[in-house]
Design a protein around this motif. Structure first.
Motif, PDB file in Angstrom:
ATOM      1  N   LEU A  29       0.541  -1.582   0.323  1.00 20.33           N
ATOM      2  CA  LEU A  29      -0.183   0.244   0.260  1.00 20.33           C
ATOM      3  C   LEU A  29       0.954   1.061   0.355  1.00 20.33           C
ATOM      4  N   GLY A  30       0.155   2.602  -0.816  1.00 19.28           N
ATOM      5  CA  GLY A  30       0.856   3.547   0.130  1.00 19.28           C
ATOM      6  C   GLY A  30       2.463   3.970  -1.335  1.00 19.28           C
ATOM      7  N   VAL A  31       2.736   2.866  -1.862  1.00 18.24           N
ATOM      8  CA  VAL A  31       4.415   2.565  -3.300  1.00 18.24           C
ATOM      9  C   VAL A  31       3.359   3.437  -4.173  1.00 18.24           C
ATOM     10  N   LEU A  32       2.264   2.966  -5.081  1.00 18.18           N
ATOM     11  CA  LEU A  32       1.983   3.976  -6.313  1.00 18.18           C
ATOM     12  C   LEU A  32       2.415   5.400  -6.764  1.00 18.18           C
ATOM     13  N   GLN A  33       1.927   5.911  -5.023  1.00 19.57           N
ATOM     14  CA  GLN A  33       2.003   7.809  -5.391  1.00 19.57           C
ATOM     15  C   GLN A  33       3.251   7.800  -5.397  1.00 19.57           C
ATOM     16  N   ASN A  34       4.179   7.828  -5.529  1.00 16.51           N
ATOM     17  CA  ASN A  34       5.211   8.270  -4.683  1.00 16.51           C
ATOM     18  C   ASN A  34       6.070   8.289  -6.681  1.00 16.51           C
ATOM     19  N   MET A  35       5.495   7.473  -7.547  1.00 12.19           N
ATOM     20  CA  MET A  35       5.732   7.322  -9.000  1.00 12.19           C
ATOM     21  C   MET A  35       4.934   8.987  -9.574  1.00 12.19           C
ATOM     22  N   THR A  36       5.505   9.727  -9.131  1.00  9.56           N
ATOM     23  CA  THR A  36       4.895  10.860  -9.457  1.00  9.56           C
ATOM     24  C   THR A  36       5.684  11.077 -10.777  1.00  9.56           C
ATOM     25  N   SER A  37       6.366  11.015 -11.340  1.00  9.55           N
ATOM     26  CA  SER A  37       7.450  11.384 -12.753  1.00  9.55           C
ATOM     27  C   SER A  37       5.943  10.523 -14.099  1.00  9.55           C
ATOM     28  N   ILE A  38       5.752   9.092 -13.375  1.00 14.66           N
ATOM     29  CA  ILE A  38       5.171   8.211 -14.577  1.00 14.66           C
ATOM     30  C   ILE A  38       4.445   8.787 -15.921  1.00 14.66           C
ATOM     31  N   GLU A  39       4.887   8.189 -16.744  1.00 20.90           N
ATOM     32  CA  GLU A  39       4.030   8.323 -17.842  1.00 20.90           C
ATOM     33  C   GLU A  39       3.354   6.940 -18.369  1.00 20.90           C
ATOM     34  N   VAL A  40       4.487   5.594 -18.170  1.00 23.22           N
ATOM     35  CA  VAL A  40       4.068   4.137 -19.280  1.00 23.22           C
ATOM     36  C   VAL A  40       3.666   3.682 -18.747  1.00 23.22           C
ATOM     37  N   LEU A  41       2.389   3.493 -17.850  1.00 21.76           N
ATOM     38  CA  LEU A  41       2.488   2.021 -16.687  1.00 21.76           C
ATOM     39  C   LEU A  41       1.777   1.192 -17.142  1.00 21.76           C
ATOM     40  N   ARG A  42       2.822  -0.365 -17.397  1.00 26.82           N
ATOM     41  CA  ARG A  42       2.443  -0.953 -18.029  1.00 26.82           C
ATOM     42  C   ARG A  42       2.068  -3.091 -17.288  1.00 26.82           C
ATOM     43  N   GLY A  43       0.931  -2.931 -17.280  1.00 24.96           N
ATOM     44  CA  GLY A  43       1.390  -4.767 -16.697  1.00 24.96           C
ATOM     45  C   GLY A  43       0.536  -4.731 -15.446  1.00 24.96           C
ATOM     46  N   ILE A  44       0.292  -3.911 -14.530  1.00 23.95           N
ATOM     47  CA  ILE A  44      -0.206  -4.006 -12.625  1.00 23.95           C
ATOM     48  C   ILE A  44      -1.269  -4.799 -12.319  1.00 23.95           C
ATOM     49  N   PHE A  45      -1.354  -5.509 -11.885  1.00 26.69           N
ATOM     50  CA  PHE A  45      -1.817  -6.563 -11.304  1.00 26.69           C
ATOM     51  C   PHE A  45      -3.154  -6.114  -9.669  1.00 26.69           C
ATOM     52  N   VAL A  46      -4.125  -5.472  -9.901  1.00 24.08           N
ATOM     53  CA  VAL A  46      -4.389  -4.401  -9.091  1.00 24.08           C
ATOM     54  C   VAL A  46      -5.723  -5.717  -8.451  1.00 24.08           C
ATOM     55  N   SER A  47      -5.751  -5.631  -6.357  1.00 21.42           N
ATOM     56  CA  SER A  47      -6.550  -6.355  -5.882  1.00 21.42           C
ATOM     57  C   SER A  47      -7.608  -5.450  -5.422  1.00 21.42           C
ATOM     58  N   LEU A  48      -6.468  -4.105  -5.040  1.00 20.98           N
ATOM     59  CA  LEU A  48      -6.932  -3.776  -3.435  1.00 20.98           C
ATOM     60  C   LEU A  48      -7.323  -2.572  -3.982  1.00 20.98           C
ATOM     61  N   ASN A  49      -8.502  -1.736  -3.094  1.00 25.09           N
ATOM     62  CA  ASN A  49      -9.086  -0.791  -3.007  1.00 25.09           C
ATOM     63  C   ASN A  49      -8.168   0.740  -3.245  1.00 25.09           C
ATOM     64  N   ILE A  50      -7.801   0.512  -2.380  1.00 19.32           N
ATOM     65  CA  ILE A  50      -6.163   1.891  -2.370  1.00 19.32           C
ATOM     66  C   ILE A  50      -5.049   2.288  -2.919  1.00 19.32           C
TER      67      ILE A  50
END
Length: 941
Positions: A671-692
Motif C-alpha cells: 500500500l501507498g507505493v504507487l503514489q510515489n511515482m509522480t513522474s510516471i507516464e507509461v505504466l504497463r502490466g500492473i495487477f490490482v486487487s485492493l481499492n486503496i
C-alpha cells in the motif's frame, strides 16, 4: 547533440541549475560557475559550426580541438553528476567543498585543453576560432533545415514506399522478367525441379524490394516459405535457424542444435514439400555453398530458391547451372525515376516548370538508383513544403559526378552524406546512435526513443512537454527524411524501423571518426579506439566464437551506455567496473536460472547514475531489492518475463521513473507505493486487487498509457479505479482486463456512467466481457472526446446492434476496429458507405448468429478485413446466393481477407456453396489480396 558538442549541451543547463538551486554555494564558487558557463556556451557555438562541416572539408586543427573539447565535456559532466549524487544522497554537508574541488579540477582541465590549442586568452581566441570556422562554413554553405516543433509522419511517405515497390518490381517490367525466370507456369519437368535464381546489383538498386515484392505475390502457391536476411559476417547457425523458423513457424529446440543437425533437420522438414526460400544480401561464396548443401534435396515439386547479392562472384556460384539464371538488376528508367522523385516532393500535383531542368539534372546524378532518389527527394521536401529553387541548385553542385556502376559506393555515400549533414544537430546524434544495432535489425520505435531520452539526446521544448513525445518528433523527422526505413503496422502506423545497409555503413564510419560508439561484433571489428570508450554495443555475431570477457578496455569505468545482443552477454564486463553508466540494455539476453552466463544482477545497485535498464525477455525470476537505490532511473523495461512473479517494494521508491513495463501482469501488493511515482507516464502490466491501490493511480497526473488487470474484486475497487481515472487527464492509451466476468460488466457500466474520456485518447482496449452501452454513452454525451480515437478493441461484447455499427462508424479517426460478439440477436449488420472512412484494419466477428454485408463504397481505405458469416442465418433470411457486397468493393484491400464461416446447422452443400460464392466475389479484386476462409462447424470457444 553528443556527436557534435559532446556533453556540453547537457552540461550547460546542469550548471545553470546549480546557480539558481538551493546549494548554498560560496560567491567565489558561483563566479567560477558563471565564467565556466560563458566559456562552455562559446565553445558550444563553435562546435555546432564545426559539426555542420563534412570531415573532408574540415580543418585538421579544428577537428583535433573539437575532439579534445568533446572529451573534456564528458569528464566535466561525470564530475558534475557525481557531485549531484552526493548532494541528493548521503553527503549534504560537503556541498561547497565538493563543488570547489570540482571547479578546481574542471578549470584545470579546461586550461589544459586551451593551452594545447595554443590559445593564451580563452574567450578571445575561442571567438576568433568561431569566426574562422564560420568563414569556412560560409564558403560551403547549405542552410540546415530548421527543427519542426511538432511533426507527424508525412502521409505521402507510405504511398511513396508502395510506389517504389511497384516501380522496382511488383507491377513493372522487372517483376515480369523475374517471374519468367522462375518458370512457375506449366507442368513439364523443367518447372518441377528445384530452380535457383540470383538477383545481383550494387547497393541501393532495390534488390531486396524486388525480391520481397515477388515473395509476397507468389508465396501462397507454396506449401511453406521463408524470407531470411543475411548481411555481412553472418552466423551460419543463426541463418539456418532463421530459415527453419520461417518455414515451420516454430523455434522449438533449435538453439540446441549444431550446424550439421540444423541442415539435417532442414532436409527432413522439406521432404515432400514445395517451398519458396529467399536468402537476402549474401556476401560470401562460402556461406552460399553451405546454404546450397542444405537445399540439395531434389524433390521435384517445383520449389524455388532465390538469393540477392551485390557480388557477382556469389551470384555466379549460386547459378552455375544453365538452368539457374542470374538476374542483373538495372537502374530505373528516366520515366520511373521521375515518377518516384516527383511523387515524394510534389505528390500528385506534378513538377512546376521552374524545377523541371534542375530535377532532370539531379535525377541524372542519381543514376536511376531508388535509394538515392528517395533520399534526395526527402531532403528537398521539407515537411509539407518544397524547398526554394536556389537550394536545389546548391544540392546539385554538391552531388559530384553522380552514381554509376564504377563509382556507386563512393557516390552513394556522398549522396547520403549530404542528407546527413543537412540534418539539425540533435537529429545527427539520434541517427548515429542507430549504429549500435546489428545489420538488418528491426528496431522498435518506442524502445529506441526511450533510449534516446535516457542518453540525454532529447531536450525539452515547452515546459512540461513529455520527453518521449519530443523524441517521437525526432523519430518522425528521420523517417520523413528517408534516413530510416519505416515498418508499418496493420493500422498503417510506423511502429519500428530499419536502417538501410548503406546508411548503416555511413553512420558507422561517422561514428568511428567521432569515437561515438564502439561496436564489438565478434569479427575482430571494433569501431573506434579503446582509449576513450563512451558507448559500447556488444554483438558477437558468431555464436561459436567464444570471446573472452572484456578486460582489455582500460576506460571501462568511463562507459556511459552499453547495449548487449544475444549471445554477447558472455563477454559482458562485471557491473562493478562501471562508474558512470546511464544506459544498460540486456533485452532478450538469457539471464534465467538455467543460463550459465547469468551476470550478477545484484551489482545493479552500484549503478547509481543509471537512467535506462532494459531487462525485457531476459527470463529473470527475481529483481534485486537494490533496484530501489537507482534514484535517477527513468526507464525500466521488464516485459515478457513470465518467470518474474513479484516486484520488490523498493521499486516504487523511484520518483524519477517515467516508463515501467512489467507485463505480463504483476501484482502490486504494498500500500501507498504507487503514489510515489509522480513522474510516471507509461505504466504497463500492473495487477490490482485492493481499492486503496486503485485510488493511488489518480495521483499519477502525468500518466499517458495504462495497462491494468483487476482480480476478482468488489464494487468499491472499481469505483475507486474509475474515480482515479477521472483525474488522469493525459491518458492516451487505456488497456483493461478483469478476471471476473460478472465484475467486468460492473466496471464497464461505471466507466460509461462516470468517466468522460480525455480528448487525447487514441487507444481503448478491453479484454473483458462487456456491453457497448458504455461506448454509446461516451459518444452520445460528447463525441468530440473520442475525436482522436484510432484503435478500439473489445474482445468479448455481449451483442452488436446496427445502431452500434453506425455510431462506431462515425468516429472520424478510427483506423483499427476489433470486436467479438458473444450473444448476438440481430441477424443482419450492414457496413454503410458513409461510415468507417479512415478504417485500415477491420475485424467484426458475430460468430454463427449473423451475416455481415457491405454497401458499395464501404471501408474505402481498409487494407485488411476479417468478418464472420453465419451460413444458416444467411440462408434462412433469403440470401441464397450469399451476396455480401464484396464484388467490386473494398478497393484498398492489400492484406489477407479472412472470412470466419460458421456452418453450424447448415448442410455440407450449403457450406460449400457459401465458400465458393465468397471466394468468387473476392478473386477478381484488382489488388488480388490473399483469401482465407475458415470453415467452422460450431461456435468456437
Amino acid at each position: 547533440m553528443d556527436i557534435v558538442t559532446g556533453a556540453i549541451a547537457k552540461l550547460i543547463p546542469k550548471l545553470g541549475e546549480l546557480l539558481v538551486g538551493e546549494y548554498k554555494l560560496h560567491k567565489g564558487v558561483k563566479k567560477n560557475i558563471e565564467d565556466l558557463l560563458k566559456e562552455l556556451k562559446t565553445m558550444n557555438a563553435a562546435l555546432i559550426k564545426i559539426g555542420e562541416v563534412p570531415p573532408d572539408q574540415l580543418d585538421s586543427q579544428d577537428k583535433l580541438w573539437a575532439d579534445e573539447v568533446r572529451e573534456l565535456s564528458y569528464v566535466i559532466e561525470d564530475a558534475v553528476d557525481k557531485f549531484l549524487v552526493r548532494v541528493h544522497g548521503v553527503e549534504p554537508d560537503d556541498n561547497t567543498n565538493g563543488f570547489k574541488g570540482l571547479m578546481k579540477r574542471t578549470t584545470k582541465l579546461l586550461k589544459k585543453v586551451v593551452d594545447k590549442h595554443g590559445i593564451a586568452h580563452a574567450i578571445k581566441d575561442i571567438k576568433k576560432e568561431l569566426q574562422e570556422v564560420a568563414a569556412r562554413r560560409d564558403r560551403n554553405k547549405f542552410d540546415g533545415i530548421a527543427s519542426i516543433p511538432t511533426e507527424a509522419i508525412d502521409p505521402r511517405l507510405r504511398a511513396l514506399y508502395i510506389e517504389a515497390a511497384e516501380l522496382v518490381g511488383i507491377y513493372g517490367k522487372r517483376d515480369q522478367e523475374l517471374m519468367s525466370l522462375l518458370s512457375l507456369e506449366g507442368d513439364d519437368a523443367s518447372t518441377k525441379k528445384l530452380k535457383k535464381v540470383s538477383i545481383v546489383g550494387f547497393g541501393g538498386l532495390g534488390k531486396t524490394t524486388l525480391a520481397k515484392a515477388v515473395y509476397e505475390k507468389i508465396k501462397g502457391d507454396f506449401d511453406c516459405h521463408a524470407f531470411v536476411p543475411v548481411g555481412q559476417n553472418p552466423d551460419k547457425k543463426k541463418v539456418f535457424r532463421d530459415i527453419l523458423m520461417d518455414l515451420s513457424n516454430s523455434n522449438s529446440d533449435l538453439a540446441l542444435l549444431d550446424e550439421r543437425q540444423l541442415i539435417n533437420k532442414l532436409h527432413k522438414f522439406l521432404e515432400n514439400k514445395r517451398y519458396l526460400v529467399i536468402i537476402d544480401d549474401v556476401w560470401d561464396e562460402g556461406l552460399w555453398k553451405d546454404i546450397n548443401l542444405a537445399f540439395s534435396n531434389r524433390n521435384n515439386l517445383g520449389s524455388r530458391l532465390i538469393i540477392t547479392t551485390r557480388i557477382f562472384g556469389v551470384s555466379e556460384s549460386c547459378c552455375s547451372s544453365a538452368d539457374d539464371p542470374v538476374y542483373e538488376i538495372e537502374p530505373l528508367s528516366i520515366d520511373d525515376s521521375s515518377k518516384l522523385f516527383y511523387t515524394r516532393i510534389f505528390s500528385d500535383s506534378g513538377c512546376p516548370k521552374e524545377f523541371e531542368q534542375v530535377s532532370k539534372d539531379i535525377l541524372k546524378k542519381c543514376g536511376g538508383v531508388p535509394l538515392a532518389i528517395i533520399t534526395i527527394a526527402s531532403a528537398l521536401a521539407s515537411g509539407q513544403q518544397v524547398k526554394p529553387k536556389h537550394e536545389w541548385d546548391i544540392l546539385l553542385q554538391s552531388l559530384g559526378s553522380g552514381v554509376t556502376k564504377d563509382n556507386s559506393l563512393v557516390e552513394m555515400r556522398r549522396i547520403l552524406s549530404f542528407s546527413y549533414y543537412n540534418l539539425p544537430s540533435h537529429l545527427k546524434t539520434c541517427l548515429l546512435y542507430l549504429c549500435i544495432y546489428p545489420e538488418d535489425s528491426m528496431i522498435h520505435r518506442d524502445r529506441l526513443i526511450w533510449k534516446w531520452v535516457a542518453e540525454g539526446f532529447v531536450h525539452h521544448g515547452d515546459q512540461g512537454t513529455s520527453l518521449f513525445l519530443v523524441g517521437l518528433n525526432y523519430f518522425n523527422q528521420l523517417i520523413n527524411r528517408s534516413m530510416l526505413q519505416p515498418i508499418y503496422s496493420d493500422m498503417g502506423n510506423v511502429y519500428a524501423c530499419r536502417v538501410h545497409d548503406m546508411v548503416l555503413d555511413l553512420i558507422c564510419n561517422l561514428s568511428h571518426e567521432a569515437k561515438f560508439v564502439n561496436v564489438l561484433d565478434g569479427t575482430g571489428n571494433i569501431m573506434s579506439s579503446q582509449s576513450n570508450v563512451r558507448r559500447l554495443s556488444l554483438q558477437n555475431k558468431n555464436e561459436d566464437h567464444q570471446a573472452k570477457p572484456l578486460t582489455n578496455i582500460m576506460s571501462i569505468s568511463q562507459v556511459r551506455s552499453i547495449t548487449i545482443f544475444p549471445p554477447a552477454v558472455s563477454i559482458m564486463p562485471a557491473l562493478s567496473r562501471f562508474e558512470v553508466l546511464r544506459v544498460l540494455d540486456l533485452s532478450d539476453c538469457n539471464l534465467g536460472e538455467s543460463s550459465s552466463l547469468q551476470p550478477n544482477l545484484k551489482g545493479v545497485g552500484h549503478l547509481i547514475h543509471l537512467r535506462y535498464l532494459g531487462l525485457s525477455g531476459t527470463r529473470i525470476s527475481k529483481l534485486p531489492a537494490e533496484i530501489g537505490t537507482l534514484q535517477f532511473l527513468e526507464v525500466l523495461d521488464l516485459g515478457y518475463n513470465h518467470e518474474l512473479d513479484e516486484l520488490p517494494s523498493t521499486l516504487f521508491k523511484l520518483r524519477r521513473l517515467i516508463y515501467l513495463n512489467v507485463s505480463p501482469y504483476k501484482v502490486v501488493r504494498t500500500l501507498g507505493v504507487l503514489q510515489n511515482m509522480t513522474s510516471i507516464e507509461v505504466l504497463r502490466g500492473i495487477f490490482v486487487s485492493l481499492n486503496i491501490i486503485a485510488q493511488e493511480l489518480g495521483k499519477l497526473a502525468r500518466l499517458r498509457e495504462l495497462q491494468i488487470r483487476f482480480k476478482d474484486g468488489s464494487l468499491d475497487l472499481y469505483e475507486g479505479f474509475v474515480k482515479s481515472l477521472c483525474n488522469l487527464h493525459q491518458i492516451e492509451s487505456l488497456i483493461i482486463d478483469c478476471n471476473s466476468e460478472e465484475a467486468s460488466f460492473e466496471l464497464m457500466d461505471l466507466l460509461g456512467e462516470r468517466w468522460v474520456p480525455p480528448v487525447h485518447l487514441r487507444e481503448f482496449v478491453s479484454y473483458m466481457p462487456s456491453q457497448l452501452s458504455a461506448l454509446r454513452g461516451w459518444i452520445k454525451r460528447d463525441p468530440s472526446h473520442l475525436s482522436n480515437l484510432s484503435e478500439l478493441i473489445l474482445t468479448s461484447v455481449k451483442e452488436v446492434q446496427q445502431e452500434d455499427v453506425e455510431i462506431i462508424g462515425g468516429l472520424l479517426s478510427l483506423r483499427r476496429l476489433r470486436i467479438w460478439s458473444t450473444h448476438q440477436t440481430q441477424r443482419l449488420l450492414v457496413i454503410r458507405a458513409d461510415g468507417f472512412r479512415c478504417m485500415v484494419d477491420f475485424y467484426l466477428n458475430c460468430r454463427s448468429a449473423a451475416q455481415i454485408k457491405f454497401e458499395p463504397g464501404a471501408l474505402p481505405r481498409a487494407e485488411g478485413v476479417v468478418f464472420s458469416l453465419g451460413v444458416r442465418v444467411a440462408k434462412e433470411d433469403g440470401n441464397r446466393g450469399f451476396d455480401l457486397g464484396l464484388q467490386g468493393n473494398l478497393l484498398s484491400l492489400r492484406r489477407v481477407v479472412l472470412v470466419k464461416m460458421y456452418c453450424g446447422g447448415a448442410r455440407v452443400g450449403e457450406a460449400k456453396e457459401a465458400e465458393a460464392a465468397v471466394r468468387h466475389a473476392l478473386e477478381d479484386h484488382p489488388n488480388h489480396p490473399p483469401i482465407e476462409i475458415n470453415m467452422l462447424p460450431h461456435i468456437a470457444k
